[in-house]
Design a protein around this motif. Structure first.
Motif, PDB file in Angstrom:
ATOM      1  N   PHE A  52      43.353  -3.271  -6.234  1.00 28.70           N
ATOM      2  CA  PHE A  52      44.601  -4.017  -6.425  1.00 28.70           C
ATOM      3  C   PHE A  52      45.677  -3.159  -7.102  1.00 28.70           C
ATOM      4  CE2 PHE A  52      41.997  -7.921  -5.834  1.00 28.70           C
ATOM      5  CZ  PHE A  52      42.793  -8.509  -4.859  1.00 28.70           C
ATOM      6  N   ILE A  53      45.271  -2.264  -7.990  1.00 27.81           N
ATOM      7  CA  ILE A  53      46.237  -1.357  -8.614  1.00 27.81           C
ATOM      8  C   ILE A  53      46.810  -0.400  -7.563  1.00 27.81           C
ATOM      9  CG2 ILE A  53      46.492   0.562 -10.234  1.00 27.81           C
ATOM     10  CD1 ILE A  53      46.448  -2.180 -11.574  1.00 27.81           C
ATOM     11  N   VAL A  54      45.951   0.099  -6.672  1.00 26.49           N
ATOM     12  CA  VAL A  54      46.427   0.960  -5.585  1.00 26.49           C
ATOM     13  C   VAL A  54      47.416   0.195  -4.698  1.00 26.49           C
ATOM     14  CG1 VAL A  54      45.743   2.214  -3.496  1.00 26.49           C
ATOM     15  CG2 VAL A  54      44.400   2.452  -5.592  1.00 26.49           C
ATOM     16  N   LEU A  55      47.101  -1.062  -4.393  1.00 28.10           N
ATOM     17  CA  LEU A  55      48.025  -1.899  -3.618  1.00 28.10           C
ATOM     18  C   LEU A  55      49.357  -2.060  -4.354  1.00 28.10           C
ATOM     19  CD1 LEU A  55      45.761  -4.748  -2.193  1.00 28.10           C
ATOM     20  CD2 LEU A  55      47.310  -3.305  -0.858  1.00 28.10           C
ATOM     21  N   SER A  56      49.279  -2.252  -5.665  1.00 29.74           N
ATOM     22  CA  SER A  56      50.501  -2.382  -6.452  1.00 29.74           C
ATOM     23  C   SER A  56      51.343  -1.107  -6.385  1.00 29.74           C
ATOM     24  CB  SER A  56      50.148  -2.688  -7.910  1.00 29.74           C
ATOM     25  OG  SER A  56      51.314  -2.731  -8.716  1.00 29.74           O
ATOM     26  N   LEU A  57      50.684   0.035  -6.481  1.00 32.65           N
ATOM     27  CA  LEU A  57      51.413   1.312  -6.402  1.00 32.65           C
ATOM     28  C   LEU A  57      52.037   1.515  -5.024  1.00 32.65           C
ATOM     29  CD1 LEU A  57      48.902   3.570  -8.368  1.00 32.65           C
ATOM     30  CD2 LEU A  57      51.141   2.765  -9.147  1.00 32.65           C
ATOM     31  N   ILE A  58      51.333   1.097  -3.976  1.00 36.16           N
ATOM     32  CA  ILE A  58      51.894   1.179  -2.623  1.00 36.16           C
ATOM     33  C   ILE A  58      53.161   0.334  -2.538  1.00 36.16           C
ATOM     34  CG2 ILE A  58      51.523   0.526  -0.203  1.00 36.16           C
ATOM     35  CD1 ILE A  58      48.581   1.302  -0.591  1.00 36.16           C
ATOM     36  N   MET A  59      53.115  -0.875  -3.094  1.00 42.47           N
ATOM     37  CA  MET A  59      54.289  -1.745  -3.097  1.00 42.47           C
ATOM     38  C   MET A  59      55.436  -1.124  -3.891  1.00 42.47           C
ATOM     39  SD  MET A  59      53.517  -4.316  -1.197  1.00 42.47           S
ATOM     40  CE  MET A  59      52.461  -3.211  -0.247  1.00 42.47           C
ATOM     41  N   MET A  60      55.106  -0.438  -4.993  1.00 41.82           N
ATOM     42  CA  MET A  60      56.152   0.201  -5.799  1.00 41.82           C
ATOM     43  C   MET A  60      56.811   1.351  -5.043  1.00 41.82           C
ATOM     44  SD  MET A  60      54.360   0.109  -9.589  1.00 41.82           S
ATOM     45  CE  MET A  60      55.762   0.836 -10.441  1.00 41.82           C
ATOM     46  N   VAL A  61      56.018   2.113  -4.296  1.00 35.99           N
ATOM     47  CA  VAL A  61      56.580   3.196  -3.480  1.00 35.99           C
ATOM     48  C   VAL A  61      57.488   2.619  -2.408  1.00 35.99           C
ATOM     49  CG1 VAL A  61      56.039   5.051  -1.858  1.00 35.99           C
ATOM     50  CG2 VAL A  61      54.661   4.763  -3.922  1.00 35.99           C
TER      51      VAL A  61
END
Length: 283
Positions: free
Chosen positions: A162-171
């Motif tokens: 979920f943190i990786v998903l969050s970082l993808i959304m931030m990018v």
């Protein structure tokens, strides 16, 4: 014959052939990347499904059964934030009530496979280089430390996903006109990660880090960050309701007090490594 025209025609033809070759090469590269990612996933599947039972798995599997007619924290101990037993319970209802351990390990296979492809996507978004991204994912998922976390039914990998998903959304938020929806999703995924493991409660601070000093004086910056924090609150809201339902005292004991007491116990027995939050990061 116009020699300059012939020369230009030859150059155009050569350029066209070069572009077609590079296009085909790109397809080959993509095929190789997908193939190796699948190999990593198969390796992870084999490792997860053949690793001997770990004693830490008992808590997660037992909780996924007990939540059917008991209140987590209040009626039985569960020493993490509460989402993982519900995921395991949901998967068990799909795979079969009689396959508790098997459904748990299959759940872990799905989580790890998803994290492999999402981490590759994040690295590719950041670097623009699929081969570099592939090398990083390969070195990570064949590393002993990662293999230790993926081999058992525990709550390590899903919050990281979920943190990786969050970082993808931030990018994507940075490079998109749809900043607010991406910002909301990035916060939502952080809240969900905290609902699986309390350690990630530090991550909302990362959401507030400005890209440049001038952002702190911008109304748009604070508008975007408020949307992200709203997403975080909503992602954690079901966990908060579960914690409050059990009672503050028992929720705090299971998620904080027990771990502090456990660290003190191991320190009294002579253990030096990883007994506090600071030494866990250092070690």
């Amino acid at each position: 014959v116009d020699r300059s025209g012939v020369t230009i025609h030859c150059l155009q033809k050569g350029l066209f052939e070069l572009m077609r070759y590079l296009k085909n090469l790109r397809y080959v590269t993509s095929a190789c990347v997908i193939f190796i990612l699948v190999i990593i996933s198969i390796h992870s599947f084999t490792y997860i499904m053949t690793k001997p039972i770990d004693h830490d798995e008992n808590m997660y599997l037992a909780a996924s059964v007990l939540i059917e007619d008991s209140i987590i924290y209040k009626d039985f101990a569960y020493l993490q934030t509460p989402y993982m037993p519900y995921v395991l319970y949901f998967m068990r209802t799909i795979i079969g009530e009689d396959h508790l351990f098997f459904s748990g390990r299959i759940t872990k296979v799905i989580i790890v496979t998803l994290s492999i492809f999402l981490l590759f996507l994040l690295l590719k978004l950041l670097s623009g280089d699929p081969l570099f991204s592939l090398a990083m994912v390969s070195s990570l998922f064949f590393h002993e430390v990662i293999l230790t976390t993926i081999g058992s039914i525990r709550n390590y990998n899903l919050p990281i996903t979920f943190i990786v998903l969050s970082l993808i959304m931030m990018v994507k938020m940075k490079d998109s006109s749809k900043r607010l929806p991406y910002g909301f999703l990035s916060g939502l995924f952080v809240g969900m990660a905290i609902g699986f493991k309390l350690t990630f409660a530090i991550f909302p601070v990362v959401l507030l880090v400005p890209g440049k000093p001038g952002d702190l004086r911008s109304k748009d910056y604070w508008h975007e960050k408020s949307i992200q924090i709203l997403g975080t609150i909503l992602g954690f809201l079901p966990a908060a309701i579960i914690l409050l339902r059990a009672g503050i005292q028992k929720a705090v004991f299971n998620n904080i007090t027990y771990h502090l007491l456990n660290s003190e116990r191991f320190k009294s027995l002579g253990h030096k490594r990883g007994m506090t939050l600071t030494t866990k990061w250092v070690d």
